[in-house]
Design an enzyme around this catalytic site. Structure first.
Site, short mmCIF file in Angstrom:
data_model
loop_
_atom_site.label_atom_id
_atom_site.label_comp_id
_atom_site.label_asym_id
_atom_site.label_seq_id
_atom_site.Cartn_x
_atom_site.Cartn_y
_atom_site.Cartn_z
N ASP A 62 0.85 -1.20 0.00
CA ASP A 62 0.00 0.00 0.00
C ASP A 62 0.88 1.25 0.00
OD1 ASP A 62 -2.21 1.62 0.08
OD2 ASP A 62 -2.55 1.37 2.23
N LYS B 55 0.50 3.85 -2.42
CA LYS B 55 -0.23 5.02 -2.94
C LYS B 55 0.69 5.91 -3.78
CE LYS B 55 -3.51 5.12 0.93
NZ LYS B 55 -2.85 4.15 1.86
N ASP C 258 3.39 10.34 -8.97
CA ASP C 258 4.55 11.12 -9.39
C ASP C 258 4.46 11.31 -10.89
OD1 ASP C 258 7.26 12.23 -9.49
OD2 ASP C 258 7.56 11.23 -7.56
#
EC number: 4.1.1.23
Length: 232
Positions: A64, A66, A69
């Site tokens: 996890d 997330k 970019d």
């Protein structure tokens, strides 16, 4: 549904400060749990290496992270995560980032999950962050975008699972955090649901952290949640 199939739908969140504690949790849970989530807290305390250990031992891992970019950075990160052998990875459900991740993971077994709206956020939180949509509307918009991008699934609150399922169809994963057993305290989550209700609403996988990890008898707590799930 077989017991093994049911266990694959329960993801225990290893939101603990050290690998040593995580190892203890996994040891106590034994064969009752086959799928674990590793997020920021553990990842930055040696958890990425521990993820490899879990995979090697036959467990499934939901990383996890997330991610969000520029496209190239997301793609290069996903390429290396594919090599880790984990089963699921999250990134924020921004269309360009999702498309870059899907291309980078093409041909692998990695299920990419688009995070729609964090379950700790309500309408005022979104307003404060500069969004014009309420949580439910934004979740549905991002679900449509994730489907269009070719993602493997969605992360959303269980309260939105039914509406999201109508958008993404039967095949995509819908992973729901903010799961609390009947009668449990919601903690810092603002959009929560019981295990049985979440599955009944269309969730494919349930992420449960504190109700299991902080329990005095972790295995019994996990088995109780599996029993709730079996009633869905």
């Amino acid at each position: 549904m077989t017991d093994a199939a049911l266990r694959e739908r329960l993801i225990v969140g290893l939101d603990v400060p050290t690998v040593q504690i995580a190892e203890q949790v996994v040891s106590e849970l034994g064969d009752a749990v086959s799928f674990y989530k590793i997020g920021y807290q553990l990842a930055f305390a040696g958890g990425l290496g521990f993820a490899g250990d879990l995979v090697s031992s036959g467990k499934k891992v939901f990383l996890d992270m997330k991610l969000l970019d520029i496209d190239n950075t997301v793609a290069k990160g996903v390429e290396n995560i594919v090599k880790m052998g984990v089963s699921m990875l999250t990134l924020h459900a921004y269309p360009k980032a999702m498309r870059a991740a899907v291309e980078a993971a093409r041909g692998s077994n990695l299920c990419l999950l688009g995070v729609t709206v964090l379950t700790s956020m309500d309408e005022q939180d979104l307003i404060d962050a500069g969004y014009e949509h309420d949580p439910h509307t934004l979740v549905l918009i991002r679900a449509e975008q994730a489907l269009a991008a070719g993602m493997g699934g969605i992360v959303c609150a269980a309260t939105e699972a039914e509406a999201v399922r109508r958008i993404v169809g039967p095949d995509l994963a819908i992973v729901t955090p903010g799961i609390r057993p009947a009668g449990a305290d919601a903690g810092d989550q603002k959009r929560v649901m019981t295990p049985a209700d979440a599955l009944g609403s269309g969730a494919s996988h349930l992420v449960v952290g504190r109700p299991i990890v902080t329990a005095s008898d972790r295995k019994t707590a996990a088995e109780a949640i599996l029993a709730e799930m079996s009633n869905a």
